[in-house]
Design a protein around this motif. Structure first.
Motif, PDB file in Angstrom:
ATOM      1  N   VAL A  41      -6.550  -7.578  10.421  1.00 41.05           N
ATOM      2  CA  VAL A  41      -5.467  -6.671  10.058  1.00 41.05           C
ATOM      3  C   VAL A  41      -6.057  -5.302   9.744  1.00 41.05           C
ATOM      4  O   VAL A  41      -7.209  -5.197   9.315  1.00 41.05           O
ATOM      5  N   TYR A  42      -5.247  -4.281   9.985  1.00 39.86           N
ATOM      6  CA  TYR A  42      -5.662  -2.933   9.575  1.00 39.86           C
ATOM      7  C   TYR A  42      -4.448  -2.178   9.054  1.00 39.86           C
ATOM      8  O   TYR A  42      -3.310  -2.436   9.439  1.00 39.86           O
ATOM      9  N   SER A  43      -4.731  -1.245   8.156  1.00 42.82           N
ATOM     10  CA  SER A  43      -3.661  -0.492   7.504  1.00 42.82           C
ATOM     11  C   SER A  43      -3.024   0.488   8.472  1.00 42.82           C
ATOM     12  O   SER A  43      -3.574   0.781   9.541  1.00 42.82           O
ATOM     13  N   GLN A  44      -1.875   1.030   8.070  1.00 48.86           N
ATOM     14  CA  GLN A  44      -1.133   1.957   8.923  1.00 48.86           C
ATOM     15  C   GLN A  44      -1.957   3.183   9.297  1.00 48.86           C
ATOM     16  O   GLN A  44      -1.828   3.695  10.403  1.00 48.86           O
ATOM     17  N   ASP A  45      -2.810   3.636   8.388  1.00 49.22           N
ATOM     18  CA  ASP A  45      -3.641   4.802   8.687  1.00 49.22           C
ATOM     19  C   ASP A  45      -5.029   4.410   9.213  1.00 49.22           C
ATOM     20  O   ASP A  45      -5.892   5.254   9.387  1.00 49.22           O
ATOM     21  N   ALA A  46      -5.233   3.132   9.440  1.00 49.39           N
ATOM     22  CA  ALA A  46      -6.474   2.567   9.998  1.00 49.39           C
ATOM     23  C   ALA A  46      -7.704   2.819   9.135  1.00 49.39           C
ATOM     24  O   ALA A  46      -8.830   2.766   9.625  1.00 49.39           O
ATOM     25  N   THR A  47      -7.511   3.022   7.835  1.00 55.37           N
ATOM     26  CA  THR A  47      -8.655   3.229   6.951  1.00 55.37           C
ATOM     27  C   THR A  47      -9.133   1.926   6.306  1.00 55.37           C
ATOM     28  O   THR A  47     -10.248   1.871   5.795  1.00 55.37           O
ATOM     29  N   ARG A  48      -8.287   0.883   6.336  1.00 57.73           N
ATOM     30  CA  ARG A  48      -8.667  -0.404   5.753  1.00 57.73           C
ATOM     31  C   ARG A  48      -8.510  -1.498   6.795  1.00 57.73           C
ATOM     32  O   ARG A  48      -7.511  -1.555   7.501  1.00 57.73           O
TER      33      ARG A  48
END
Length: 170
Positions: free
Chosen positions: A77-84
């Motif tokens: 999984v990755y966050s909406q802003d792709a930072t996590r």
């Protein structure tokens, strides 16, 4: 809902689990039954995996199941802003059973473990850290073979049950 549903193939939206599909002239006949799910471990695993994907999506994560039966984690999984980014291992069970961990705890990997039991009726998810899985693992030995299990009393706790907030929001 009746046990058989007829719908145009393009409009086929299912809320239950599908036992079998037959196609005739762009129509599908779908039989819903939990019995099939109870018999097939692959179907149980898929149902648990996609249940977990669904729940993570509701928390705003972009969810990608990995290749089935490949070594490693089941979901990235990755966050909406792709930072996590997180790696998640899923174990699905038809009932409240022990979770098989294999012959070594070295295969316990990822950022989170999600155990989904009662997949065929009313799924419950338990969210644990890999360190917690290792801590609570039960070591068994039979005929000289060692195996590890996570007993239901170890994972079926209020601290873990439906604690999706442990994973956070995407």
């Amino acid at each position: 809902m009746s046990s058989t549903l007829k719908a145009d193939r393009a409009d086929l939206q299912l809320e239950g689990l599908v036992e079998g599909i037959t196609r005739e002239n762009q129509h599908a006949e779908v039989n819903f039954s939990g019995d099939y799910l109870k018999r097939d471990p692959q179907i149980i695993g898929n149902a648990g995996l996609y249940y977990c994907c669904y729940r993570l999506s509701l928390f705003g994560w972009n969810v990608m199941p990995t290749a089935r039966n490949a070594r490693g984690v089941d979901i990235v999984v990755y966050s909406q802003d792709a930072t996590r980014k997180l790696a998640i291992q899923v174990k699905a069970l038809s009932k409240r059973h022990p979770v098989p961990l294999g012959t070594s705890l070295g295969k316990v990997m990822g950022d989170f473990w999600v155990i989904v039991n009662n997949v065929s009726s009313s799924p419950s998810a338990y969210i644990l850290l890999p360190s917690e899985v290792k801590e609570f693992a039960h070591r068994g030995e039979k005929e000289g073979r060692i195996s590890f299990w996570l007993q239901p009393k170890s994972y079926d706790q209020e601290d873990f049950k439906e604690k999706w907030d442990r994973v956070g929001r995407g």
